[in-house]
Design an enzyme around this catalytic site. Structure first.
Site, PDB file in Angstrom:
ATOM      1  NE  ARG A  51      -2.789   0.617   3.460  1.00 51.68           N
ATOM      2  CZ  ARG A  51      -2.148   1.127   4.530  1.00 51.68           C
ATOM      3  NH1 ARG A  51      -1.598   2.323   4.476  1.00 51.68           N
ATOM      4  NH2 ARG A  51      -2.050   0.445   5.647  1.00 51.68           N
ATOM      5  CE1 TYR A 103     -16.178  11.510 -16.168  1.00 53.74           C
ATOM      6  CE2 TYR A 103     -14.927  11.807 -14.155  1.00 53.74           C
ATOM      7  CZ  TYR A 103     -15.744  11.038 -14.954  1.00 53.74           C
ATOM      8  OH  TYR A 103     -16.141   9.799 -14.522  1.00 53.74           O
ATOM      9  CG  ASP A 175      -8.171  15.928 -15.927  1.00 51.76           C
ATOM     10  OD1 ASP A 175      -7.456  15.255 -16.672  1.00 51.76           O
ATOM     11  OD2 ASP A 175      -9.278  15.535 -15.479  1.00 51.76           O
ATOM     12  CE  LYS A 200     -11.234   8.078 -18.732  1.00 49.45           C
ATOM     13  NZ  LYS A 200     -12.375   7.193 -18.515  1.00 49.45           N
TER      14      LYS A 200
END
Ligand SMILES: Cc1ncc(COP(=O)(O)O)c(C=O)c1O
Length: 378
Positions: A51, A103, A175, A200
Protein backbone atom coordinates in the site's frame (compact mmCIF):
# COMPACT_ATOMS: atom_id res chain seq x y z
CA UNK A 1 19.31 7.63 -20.95
CA UNK A 2 19.40 11.41 -21.29
CA UNK A 3 16.53 13.29 -19.65
CA UNK A 4 16.48 15.44 -22.78
CA UNK A 5 15.55 12.43 -24.95
CA UNK A 6 12.42 12.75 -27.08
CA UNK A 7 9.08 11.82 -25.55
CA UNK A 8 8.76 8.70 -27.74
CA UNK A 9 12.10 7.48 -26.35
CA UNK A 10 11.21 8.35 -22.76
CA UNK A 11 7.87 6.51 -23.13
CA UNK A 12 9.77 3.34 -24.04
CA UNK A 13 12.62 3.60 -21.53
CA UNK A 14 11.63 5.67 -18.47
CA UNK A 15 10.98 3.50 -15.41
CA UNK A 16 12.37 0.42 -17.18
CA UNK A 17 15.64 -1.42 -16.84
CA UNK A 18 16.98 -4.86 -17.68
CA UNK A 19 16.59 -7.07 -14.59
CA UNK A 20 20.12 -7.31 -13.11
CA UNK A 21 19.61 -10.85 -11.78
CA UNK A 22 17.93 -12.56 -14.76
CA UNK A 23 18.64 -10.26 -17.69
CA UNK A 24 14.89 -10.10 -18.41
CA UNK A 25 14.22 -7.22 -20.79
CA UNK A 26 10.60 -6.88 -19.76
CA UNK A 27 9.65 -6.34 -16.11
CA UNK A 28 7.26 -8.71 -14.37
CA UNK A 29 4.46 -7.86 -11.96
CA UNK A 30 5.62 -8.21 -8.34
CA UNK A 31 2.48 -9.23 -6.51
CA UNK A 32 3.94 -9.40 -2.98
CA UNK A 33 2.15 -7.24 -0.43
CA UNK A 34 5.01 -7.31 2.08
CA UNK A 35 8.81 -7.18 1.85
CA UNK A 36 11.61 -8.62 4.00
CA UNK A 37 13.37 -6.46 6.54
CA UNK A 38 17.15 -6.52 7.03
CA UNK A 39 18.52 -8.20 10.19
CA UNK A 40 18.77 -4.80 11.89
CA UNK A 41 15.14 -3.99 11.02
CA UNK A 42 16.03 -1.59 8.20
CA UNK A 43 14.37 -1.76 4.76
CA UNK A 44 17.48 -1.30 2.63
CA UNK A 45 15.71 -2.45 -0.55
CA UNK A 46 13.19 0.37 -0.18
CA UNK A 47 9.93 -1.56 -0.03
CA UNK A 48 7.84 -2.21 3.10
CA UNK A 49 4.24 -2.95 2.25
CA UNK A 50 2.50 -2.63 -1.12
CA UNK A 51 0.00 0.00 0.00
CA UNK A 52 2.85 2.36 0.79
CA UNK A 53 5.10 1.45 -2.18
CA UNK A 54 5.57 -1.37 -4.66
CA UNK A 55 8.18 -2.06 -7.39
CA UNK A 56 5.71 -1.79 -10.29
CA UNK A 57 4.15 1.36 -8.88
CA UNK A 58 7.57 2.93 -8.34
CA UNK A 59 8.49 2.16 -11.97
CA UNK A 60 5.24 3.64 -13.27
CA UNK A 61 5.65 6.73 -11.12
CA UNK A 62 9.21 7.24 -12.40
CA UNK A 63 8.02 7.00 -15.99
CA UNK A 64 5.09 9.40 -15.49
CA UNK A 65 7.25 11.96 -13.67
CA UNK A 66 9.79 11.78 -16.50
CA UNK A 67 7.21 12.21 -19.27
CA UNK A 68 5.50 15.18 -17.60
CA UNK A 69 8.79 16.76 -16.46
CA UNK A 70 7.78 16.60 -12.79
CA UNK A 71 9.66 16.12 -9.52
CA UNK A 72 7.67 13.01 -8.62
CA UNK A 73 4.51 11.16 -9.56
CA UNK A 74 1.89 9.48 -7.41
CA UNK A 75 -0.17 6.67 -8.89
CA UNK A 76 -3.75 6.07 -7.75
CA UNK A 77 -6.39 3.41 -8.32
CA UNK A 78 -8.40 5.69 -10.65
CA UNK A 79 -8.46 9.22 -11.98
CA UNK A 80 -11.16 10.01 -9.44
CA UNK A 81 -8.97 8.77 -6.59
CA UNK A 82 -6.22 11.15 -7.80
CA UNK A 83 -8.68 14.07 -7.94
CA UNK A 84 -10.05 13.19 -4.49
CA UNK A 85 -6.50 13.24 -3.06
CA UNK A 86 -6.03 16.83 -4.28
CA UNK A 87 -9.31 17.89 -2.66
CA UNK A 88 -8.49 15.97 0.53
CA UNK A 89 -5.18 17.81 0.73
CA UNK A 90 -6.97 21.18 0.98
CA UNK A 91 -7.91 22.80 4.27
CA UNK A 92 -11.54 22.40 5.36
CA UNK A 93 -13.68 25.25 4.02
CA UNK A 94 -11.30 26.02 1.15
CA UNK A 95 -12.69 27.71 -1.94
CA UNK A 96 -11.87 26.18 -5.33
CA UNK A 97 -12.40 27.48 -8.86
CA UNK A 98 -13.29 24.95 -11.56
CA UNK A 99 -14.12 25.27 -15.29
CA UNK A 100 -17.82 25.24 -16.21
CA UNK A 101 -17.32 22.46 -18.76
CA UNK A 102 -15.62 19.61 -16.96
CA UNK A 103 -15.77 15.84 -16.59
CA UNK A 104 -19.07 15.31 -14.79
CA UNK A 105 -17.53 12.94 -12.24
CA UNK A 106 -15.15 15.70 -11.13
CA UNK A 107 -18.06 18.15 -10.90
CA UNK A 108 -20.12 15.74 -8.80
CA UNK A 109 -17.18 14.82 -6.58
CA UNK A 110 -16.33 18.40 -5.69
CA UNK A 111 -19.94 19.58 -5.36
CA UNK A 112 -21.71 16.64 -3.76
CA UNK A 113 -19.08 14.94 -1.66
CA UNK A 114 -16.57 17.68 -0.83
CA UNK A 115 -19.38 20.23 -0.50
CA UNK A 116 -20.47 18.26 2.57
CA UNK A 117 -16.94 18.73 3.95
CA UNK A 118 -17.10 22.50 3.52
CA UNK A 119 -15.27 22.89 0.19
CA UNK A 120 -16.87 25.73 -1.77
CA UNK A 121 -16.70 25.32 -5.57
CA UNK A 122 -17.24 28.02 -8.18
CA UNK A 123 -17.61 27.01 -11.83
CA UNK A 124 -16.38 29.60 -14.32
CA UNK A 125 -15.98 29.79 -18.11
CA UNK A 126 -12.19 29.33 -18.39
CA UNK A 127 -12.11 30.66 -21.94
CA UNK A 128 -13.08 34.04 -20.42
CA UNK A 129 -10.01 35.26 -18.51
CA UNK A 130 -11.89 38.32 -17.20
CA UNK A 131 -14.43 36.01 -15.55
CA UNK A 132 -11.58 33.95 -14.07
CA UNK A 133 -9.84 37.09 -12.76
CA UNK A 134 -13.11 38.14 -11.11
CA UNK A 135 -13.53 34.69 -9.54
CA UNK A 136 -9.97 34.82 -8.20
CA UNK A 137 -10.57 38.14 -6.46
CA UNK A 138 -11.96 36.07 -3.56
CA UNK A 139 -9.51 33.90 -1.59
CA UNK A 140 -8.92 30.74 -3.65
CA UNK A 141 -7.01 27.63 -2.65
CA UNK A 142 -7.17 25.72 -5.92
CA UNK A 143 -7.59 26.45 -9.62
CA UNK A 144 -8.46 23.24 -11.51
CA UNK A 145 -7.89 23.27 -15.24
CA UNK A 146 -9.21 20.65 -17.66
CA UNK A 147 -8.18 21.14 -21.29
CA UNK A 148 -9.52 20.12 -23.72
CA UNK A 149 -12.61 19.93 -21.55
CA UNK A 150 -14.94 16.98 -21.32
CA UNK A 151 -17.24 16.87 -23.31
CA UNK A 152 -17.28 20.20 -25.19
CA UNK A 153 -13.53 20.40 -25.86
CA UNK A 154 -13.25 23.94 -24.64
CA UNK A 155 -9.62 25.07 -24.61
CA UNK A 156 -8.22 26.74 -21.51
CA UNK A 157 -5.03 28.79 -21.77
CA UNK A 158 -2.90 26.95 -19.20
CA UNK A 159 -0.08 29.55 -19.13
CA UNK A 160 -2.48 32.47 -18.59
CA UNK A 161 -4.55 30.60 -15.99
CA UNK A 162 -1.44 29.44 -14.13
CA UNK A 163 -0.21 33.03 -13.89
CA UNK A 164 -3.60 34.20 -12.58
CA UNK A 165 -3.89 31.28 -10.17
CA UNK A 166 -0.37 31.71 -8.82
CA UNK A 167 -0.87 35.47 -8.40
CA UNK A 168 -3.96 34.65 -6.33
CA UNK A 169 -1.90 32.29 -4.15
CA UNK A 170 -3.76 29.22 -5.39
CA UNK A 171 -2.50 25.75 -6.21
CA UNK A 172 -2.85 25.20 -9.98
CA UNK A 173 -3.72 21.68 -11.12
CA UNK A 174 -4.27 20.66 -14.75
CA UNK A 175 -6.18 17.52 -15.71
CA UNK A 176 -4.07 16.44 -18.70
CA UNK A 177 -6.02 13.25 -19.41
CA UNK A 178 -7.29 14.24 -22.86
CA UNK A 179 -4.09 15.85 -24.11
CA UNK A 180 -1.51 13.54 -22.49
CA UNK A 181 2.12 14.64 -22.08
CA UNK A 182 2.59 13.96 -25.80
CA UNK A 183 0.38 16.90 -26.75
CA UNK A 184 0.59 19.24 -23.75
CA UNK A 185 3.05 19.75 -20.89
CA UNK A 186 1.06 21.57 -18.17
CA UNK A 187 3.97 21.78 -15.71
CA UNK A 188 6.14 23.60 -18.25
CA UNK A 189 3.20 25.97 -18.83
CA UNK A 190 3.01 26.85 -15.14
CA UNK A 191 0.74 24.32 -13.42
CA UNK A 192 1.97 23.02 -10.04
CA UNK A 193 0.51 19.55 -10.66
CA UNK A 194 -0.60 17.55 -13.71
CA UNK A 195 -3.37 15.03 -13.16
CA UNK A 196 -4.33 11.99 -15.26
CA UNK A 197 -6.95 9.37 -15.57
CA UNK A 198 -4.42 6.77 -16.75
CA UNK A 199 -7.47 4.66 -17.61
CA UNK A 200 -7.58 6.58 -20.90
CA UNK A 201 -4.67 7.13 -23.34
CA UNK A 202 -1.91 5.88 -21.03
CA UNK A 203 -3.73 2.55 -20.46
CA UNK A 204 -4.99 2.81 -24.03
CA UNK A 205 -6.78 -0.55 -24.27
CA UNK A 206 -9.91 -0.11 -22.13
CA UNK A 207 -8.75 -2.80 -19.73
CA UNK A 208 -7.15 -1.04 -16.75
CA UNK A 209 -8.28 1.70 -14.37
CA UNK A 210 -5.81 4.17 -12.89
CA UNK A 211 -4.99 7.74 -12.01
CA UNK A 212 -1.93 9.85 -11.33
CA UNK A 213 -0.71 13.16 -9.99
CA UNK A 214 2.60 14.48 -11.30
CA UNK A 215 4.03 17.04 -8.94
CA UNK A 216 6.05 19.87 -10.49
CA UNK A 217 9.44 21.04 -9.23
CA UNK A 218 7.98 24.17 -7.64
CA UNK A 219 4.89 22.62 -6.09
CA UNK A 220 4.82 23.64 -2.40
CA UNK A 221 6.57 20.77 -0.54
CA UNK A 222 3.86 20.64 2.14
CA UNK A 223 1.23 20.02 -0.57
CA UNK A 224 3.34 17.28 -2.16
CA UNK A 225 3.86 15.64 1.25
CA UNK A 226 0.15 15.78 2.05
CA UNK A 227 -0.70 14.18 -1.31
CA UNK A 228 1.80 11.39 -0.69
CA UNK A 229 0.30 10.93 2.76
CA UNK A 230 -3.24 10.67 1.30
CA UNK A 231 -1.98 8.14 -1.24
CA UNK A 232 -0.36 5.94 1.41
CA UNK A 233 -2.80 6.36 4.29
CA UNK A 234 -5.95 6.76 2.18
CA UNK A 235 -4.88 3.64 0.33
CA UNK A 236 -6.60 4.23 -3.05
CA UNK A 237 -3.56 2.76 -4.80
CA UNK A 238 -3.33 0.74 -8.02
CA UNK A 239 -2.57 -2.98 -7.85
CA UNK A 240 0.90 -4.09 -9.04
CA UNK A 241 -0.59 -5.78 -12.09
CA UNK A 242 -2.43 -2.59 -13.06
CA UNK A 243 0.81 -0.61 -12.75
CA UNK A 244 2.56 -3.22 -14.87
CA UNK A 245 -0.16 -2.97 -17.54
CA UNK A 246 0.00 0.84 -17.50
CA UNK A 247 3.78 0.97 -17.88
CA UNK A 248 3.60 -1.61 -20.67
CA UNK A 249 0.99 0.47 -22.50
CA UNK A 250 2.76 3.78 -21.94
CA UNK A 251 5.48 2.71 -24.37
CA UNK A 252 3.05 2.76 -27.32
CA UNK A 253 1.03 5.79 -26.18
CA UNK A 254 2.82 8.32 -28.44
CA UNK A 255 2.41 6.14 -31.53
CA UNK A 256 -1.22 5.33 -30.76
CA UNK A 257 -2.15 8.90 -29.99
CA UNK A 258 -0.46 10.28 -33.08
CA UNK A 259 -2.39 7.87 -35.32
CA UNK A 260 -5.67 8.42 -33.44
CA UNK A 261 -5.25 12.21 -33.64
CA UNK A 262 -4.62 12.12 -37.40
CA UNK A 263 -7.85 10.15 -37.86
CA UNK A 264 -9.76 12.45 -35.50
CA UNK A 265 -8.68 15.51 -37.51
CA UNK A 266 -10.04 13.94 -40.69
CA UNK A 267 -13.27 12.88 -38.98
CA UNK A 268 -13.73 16.40 -37.60
CA UNK A 269 -13.50 17.76 -41.16
CA UNK A 270 -15.97 15.16 -42.41
CA UNK A 271 -18.47 15.92 -39.63
CA UNK A 272 -18.12 19.70 -40.01
CA UNK A 273 -19.17 19.37 -43.66
CA UNK A 274 -22.11 17.04 -42.94
CA UNK A 275 -25.58 18.58 -43.33
CA UNK A 276 -26.98 16.65 -40.32
CA UNK A 277 -24.30 18.08 -38.00
CA UNK A 278 -24.89 21.45 -36.39
CA UNK A 279 -21.52 21.91 -34.69
CA UNK A 280 -18.22 20.09 -34.26
CA UNK A 281 -16.08 20.63 -31.17
CA UNK A 282 -12.50 19.84 -32.16
CA UNK A 283 -9.60 22.17 -31.29
CA UNK A 284 -7.74 21.20 -34.45
CA UNK A 285 -10.40 22.91 -36.59
CA UNK A 286 -9.53 26.50 -37.53
CA UNK A 287 -13.15 27.44 -36.67
CA UNK A 288 -12.81 26.27 -33.04
CA UNK A 289 -12.81 29.31 -30.69
CA UNK A 290 -9.77 27.94 -28.83
CA UNK A 291 -7.83 26.99 -31.97
CA UNK A 292 -5.09 29.63 -31.59
CA UNK A 293 -4.43 28.66 -27.96
CA UNK A 294 -4.55 24.97 -28.90
CA UNK A 295 -1.91 25.59 -31.55
CA UNK A 296 0.32 27.12 -28.88
CA UNK A 297 -0.11 24.51 -26.17
CA UNK A 298 -1.05 21.29 -28.01
CA UNK A 299 1.08 19.34 -30.47
CA UNK A 300 -2.11 18.40 -32.37
CA UNK A 301 -5.89 18.59 -31.97
CA UNK A 302 -5.93 15.24 -30.15
CA UNK A 303 -8.11 12.18 -30.64
CA UNK A 304 -11.29 13.31 -28.90
CA UNK A 305 -14.10 15.27 -30.49
CA UNK A 306 -17.76 15.94 -29.88
CA UNK A 307 -20.47 17.01 -32.26
CA UNK A 308 -24.01 18.28 -32.00
CA UNK A 309 -26.46 16.72 -34.41
CA UNK A 310 -29.31 18.75 -35.89
CA UNK A 311 -32.34 18.16 -33.70
CA UNK A 312 -33.02 17.29 -30.10
CA UNK A 313 -32.08 14.65 -27.55
CA UNK A 314 -34.02 11.97 -29.46
CA UNK A 315 -32.23 12.83 -32.72
CA UNK A 316 -28.84 12.39 -31.04
CA UNK A 317 -29.95 9.14 -29.42
CA UNK A 318 -31.08 7.85 -32.83
CA UNK A 319 -27.69 8.61 -34.41
CA UNK A 320 -25.90 6.82 -31.57
CA UNK A 321 -28.33 3.92 -31.99
CA UNK A 322 -27.33 3.39 -35.63
CA UNK A 323 -23.52 3.01 -35.34
CA UNK A 324 -22.33 -0.48 -36.17
CA UNK A 325 -18.52 -0.38 -36.06
CA UNK A 326 -18.10 2.27 -33.38
CA UNK A 327 -19.09 1.01 -29.94
CA UNK A 328 -21.68 2.87 -27.83
CA UNK A 329 -19.87 3.06 -24.52
CA UNK A 330 -18.53 5.48 -21.99
CA UNK A 331 -14.80 6.18 -21.47
CA UNK A 332 -12.18 7.08 -24.03
CA UNK A 333 -8.59 6.72 -25.11
CA UNK A 334 -8.71 3.06 -26.13
CA UNK A 335 -7.75 1.49 -29.44
CA UNK A 336 -11.43 1.07 -30.36
CA UNK A 337 -13.64 4.06 -31.22
CA UNK A 338 -16.34 4.80 -28.65
CA UNK A 339 -19.41 7.01 -29.05
CA UNK A 340 -21.46 8.38 -26.21
CA UNK A 341 -24.62 10.45 -25.96
CA UNK A 342 -23.57 12.49 -22.92
CA UNK A 343 -26.61 14.35 -21.63
CA UNK A 344 -28.58 11.31 -20.37
CA UNK A 345 -25.60 10.10 -18.34
CA UNK A 346 -24.45 13.48 -17.02
CA UNK A 347 -27.80 14.38 -15.48
CA UNK A 348 -30.17 17.34 -15.61
CA UNK A 349 -27.76 19.79 -13.90
CA UNK A 350 -25.15 19.32 -16.64
CA UNK A 351 -24.59 22.19 -19.11
CA UNK A 352 -23.93 19.65 -21.90
CA UNK A 353 -26.27 20.16 -24.90
CA UNK A 354 -29.00 17.50 -25.37
CA UNK A 355 -27.87 16.77 -28.92
CA UNK A 356 -24.14 16.28 -28.19
CA UNK A 357 -22.37 13.03 -29.02
CA UNK A 358 -18.81 12.45 -27.83
CA UNK A 359 -16.44 10.42 -29.95
CA UNK A 360 -13.22 8.83 -28.79
CA UNK A 361 -11.36 8.02 -31.99
CA UNK A 362 -9.58 4.68 -32.04
CA UNK A 363 -7.15 3.00 -34.39
CA UNK A 364 -9.62 1.76 -37.02
CA UNK A 365 -9.16 2.81 -40.65
CA UNK A 366 -10.53 6.27 -41.41
CA UNK A 367 -12.66 5.04 -44.34
CA UNK A 368 -14.45 2.51 -42.13
CA UNK A 369 -15.15 5.12 -39.46
CA UNK A 370 -16.47 7.61 -42.01
CA UNK A 371 -18.72 4.93 -43.55
CA UNK A 372 -20.11 4.09 -40.10
CA UNK A 373 -20.81 7.74 -39.21
CA UNK A 374 -22.27 8.41 -42.66
CA UNK A 375 -24.69 5.52 -42.12
CA UNK A 376 -25.50 6.60 -38.53
CA UNK A 377 -26.20 10.21 -39.54
CA UNK A 378 -28.55 8.95 -42.25
C1 LIG B 1 -10.95 14.42 -18.08
C2 LIG B 1 -11.21 13.28 -17.13
N1 LIG B 1 -10.73 13.38 -15.87
C3 LIG B 1 -10.94 12.40 -14.96
C4 LIG B 1 -11.67 11.27 -15.28
C5 LIG B 1 -11.91 10.22 -14.23
O1 LIG B 1 -11.06 9.12 -14.41
P1 LIG B 1 -11.37 7.64 -13.88
O2 LIG B 1 -12.58 7.15 -14.61
O3 LIG B 1 -10.11 6.89 -14.19
O4 LIG B 1 -11.63 7.73 -12.41
C6 LIG B 1 -12.20 11.14 -16.58
C7 LIG B 1 -13.02 9.97 -16.93
O5 LIG B 1 -13.66 9.91 -17.96
C8 LIG B 1 -11.96 12.18 -17.52
O6 LIG B 1 -12.44 12.12 -18.78
Amino acid sequence: MKKSAHLDTLAVHAGRAVDPTTGAVAASPVLATTFERDADGAMSRGFVYSRTESPNRAALETALATLEGGREALAFASGQAATAAVLQALAPGARVVFPDDIYHGTRHLVKQEFGRWGIVADFVDFSDLTAVTKALAQPTALVWIETPSNPRLKIADIAALALLGRAAGALVVADNTWATPLLTQPLALGAHIAMHSTTKYIGGHSDVLGGALIVGHDCPPETAARLRSWQKLGGAVPAPFDCWLLLRSLATMPVRLRAQSATAAKLAGFLAAHPRVERVNYPGLATHPGHAIAQRQMASGGAMLSFEVRGDLAAARAVAGRVQLITRATSLGGVESLLEHRKPIEGADSPTPDNLLRLSVGLEHIDDLIADLQHALG
